[in-house]
Design a protein around this motif. Structure first.
Motif: not given
Length: 551
Positions: A324-338
């Motif tokens: 959740f943190k990687a997707v919403t706060e860090d906006k990490d593209p790999q985390a969002i895709s996965d």
């Protein structure tokens, strides 16, 4: 006048034999290092192939693809005008070595093989502090590592590096692999830069990011001054010289070009996690890597209402918190895709979770598998309440009909009527493993995931999670002190398989406060029981008493 230079080291999440993905991460780390003004970039051990390539290390194709990948990295426009230290296997005279390739502007300057190979446990090798390098005038040392996570291991790692540079002086660049690269170990990153025993930069120890670059500005004169106060004359005279390779590069600017606003990076306090934090973070990061790379639909956990399965569920909760943190706060593209793929959303979807429970609802499945005469209302309620708090998709079911059907079939075939041991018969039949794998295979289809994501018509199945702690594993003891190949030990992966019961209880109590989950105290205080025998007025199964009696 000082001689300032900016140095970079990194932690990379590499995957064994994924030459394309690994190369992408390496180039991105070089790009980030250059953007921060670094003159040297150091990467993890065997970063081109991934560290855990096992027998592939001995195959010719691995070496061929390594050279192809290294050639593309060297030729890439973003990889120029910076000294690169890249980890790769190299064959020399028909012997394969674990090497460092030192590269500058499309030229390989040096290939340095690792000479102290692993000789103990999981990838442990004899270590030496590098004092001999310092005696020969080496001021910057690089340590490219593939160090896996163990509880409190970071303390040992830091003291080794700090001790080496305190004794001999020098600048120490530590790089490490981060994540699960295909094996059942987690590499915990924590890249560091140390100057004369002082930690001036430290990366994260547990992270979902693919690339993390750590930089620091250092003054080479600090090393020279520090060493001047050491009595090293006789040692230095007797130290054989290492081979020198001259390179047309200056790590620091000329005096007239020095930016006076730039100063050396100051010492920082080392970040250590509590053991309870490590128990939650290490397995959680490993599980996310394993899940996304296996391309399955999520996790399935038989949730009994006891301490062990509770701990496993809380680790999954920590995983969804990190995602959740990687997707919403860090906006990490790999985390969002996965995440989108795992929860069954198209890659173009704009759906984002509003809390960790939103992720858990779509990919974490739990089931309480009870029997009317064996299971208590307390364990059933604890399991349901925990699943609701975490956000898991929970099923409460009784396996009585399946149990009686199999007993009837067995009796028809053998003419023998099995009885519970408490009634003078044999140990109870075990059906939970069969039910767990049946549900794990079919629940994604039942939930119609393929209707949500036309890009992925086959969503895969669920990975079954185990909940057998290390104490049970060492005693070959799972529930009622019987060989437990058919219960909580039967799983695709077991997040708590290396953790003791005592540490698990401490972890749950820590999570109670850290995650604001007050219901967790009830799991610790409840008597341990697998509820495999009928509950009567005269008998309630207590596995804790059974274990103490046997021992």
């Amino acid at each position: 006048m000082g001689h300032l230079t900016t140095l970079a080291t990194c932690s990379l999440n590499q995957w064994a034999m994924d030459f394309i993905g690994n190369q992408k991460n390496i180039i991105e780390s070089i790009r980030q290092a250059k953007a921060k003004g670094a003159s040297i970039r150091v990467g993890p051990e065997l970063e081109i192939t991934g560290y855990g390539c096992l027998d592939h290390f001995l195959e010719s194709d691995t070496l061929l693809h390594t050279w192809e990948s290294l050639a593309e990295i060297i030729d890439h426009p973003d990889c120029q005008d910076i000294l690169l230290d890249i980890g790769a296997p190299v064959r020399h005279r028909d012997v394969v070595y674990n090497c460092r390739c030192i590269v500058y502007n499309k030229q390989i300057l040096l290939i340095r093989p690792k000479m102290s190979l692993a000789n103990d446990s999981n990838y442990y090798e004899a270590r030496y502090p590098g004092i001999n390098y310092g005696l020969d005038g080496v001021e910057i040392l690089s340590n490219s590592s593939g160090s896996h996570w163990e509880l409190r291991k970071l303390h040992t790692r830091v003291e080794l590096i700090r001790g080496a540079t305190t004794k001999a002086g020098g600048i120490y660049l530590y790089a490490n692999q981060q994540g699960c690269d295909g094996e059942r170990m987690y590499y915990d990153g924590c890249a560091m830069i140390v100057v004369n025993g002082k930690i001036v930069a430290q990366g994260s120890q547990f992270s979902l990011h693919q690339v993390e670059v750590v930089t620091a500005t250092v003054d080479l004169e600090e090393v020279r001054t520090y060493r001047n106060f050491k009595s090293r004359n006789m040692q230095a005279i007797n130290q054989p010289s290492f081979e020198r390779i001259e390179v047309d590069i200056s790590l620091s600017d000329d005096a007239e070009d020095v930016d006076t606003s730039i100063a050396p990076t100051q010492e920082i306090e080392v970040k250590y996690h509590l053991p309870e934090e490590e128990i939650s973070l290490g397995p959680a990061c490993w599980m996310w890597d394993f899940l996304r790379r296996s391309r399955q639909a999520g996790f399935f956990l038989p949730l009994s209402g006891g301490v062990d399965s509770c701990a496993t569920a809380v680790i999954v909760h920590q995983m969804t918190r990190l995602v959740f943190k990687a997707v919403t706060e860090d906006k990490d593209p790999q985390a969002i895709s996965d995440m989108l793929r795992i929860v069954g959303e198209p890659s173009t979807s704009t759906w984002r979770p509003t809390c960790p429970q939103d992720i858990a609802t779509r990919m974490f499945h739990t089931t309480y598998m009870g029997m009317k005469e064996n299971s208590s209302p307390d364990t059933r309620k604890r399991a349901a309440d925990l699943a609701a708090t975490i956000g898991a998709y929970h099923i409460d079911l009784d396996i009585d009909t399946v149990y009686h059907a199999l007993v009837t079939l067995f009796t028809t075939v053998t003419t023998f009527v099995p009885k519970y041991s408490m009634y003078g018969g044999t140990p109870a039949a075990r059906l939970r493993m069969v039910m767990a794998y049946l549900l794990a295979q079919l629940l994604p289809t039942v939930r119609q995931r393929n209707a949500k994501n036309p890009e992925n018509p086959n969503p895969g199945s669920l990975l079954v999670l185990g909940s057998a702690n290390v104490d049970e594993s060492l005693r070959y003891n799972y529930s009622l002190l019987l060989p437990g190949e058919y219960d909580c030990s039967s799983a695709d992966i077991n997040p708590i398989g290396g953790i003791s019961k005592i540490d698990l209880k401490r972890f749950i109590l820590w999570a109670d406060g850290s995650f604001d989950m007050p219901l967790l105290k009830s799991f610790v205080s409840a008597p341990p029981t697998a509820e495999l025998l009928p509950i009567t007025e005269a008998y309630v199964q207590d596995d804790g008493k059974s274990i103490r009696k046997l021992l």
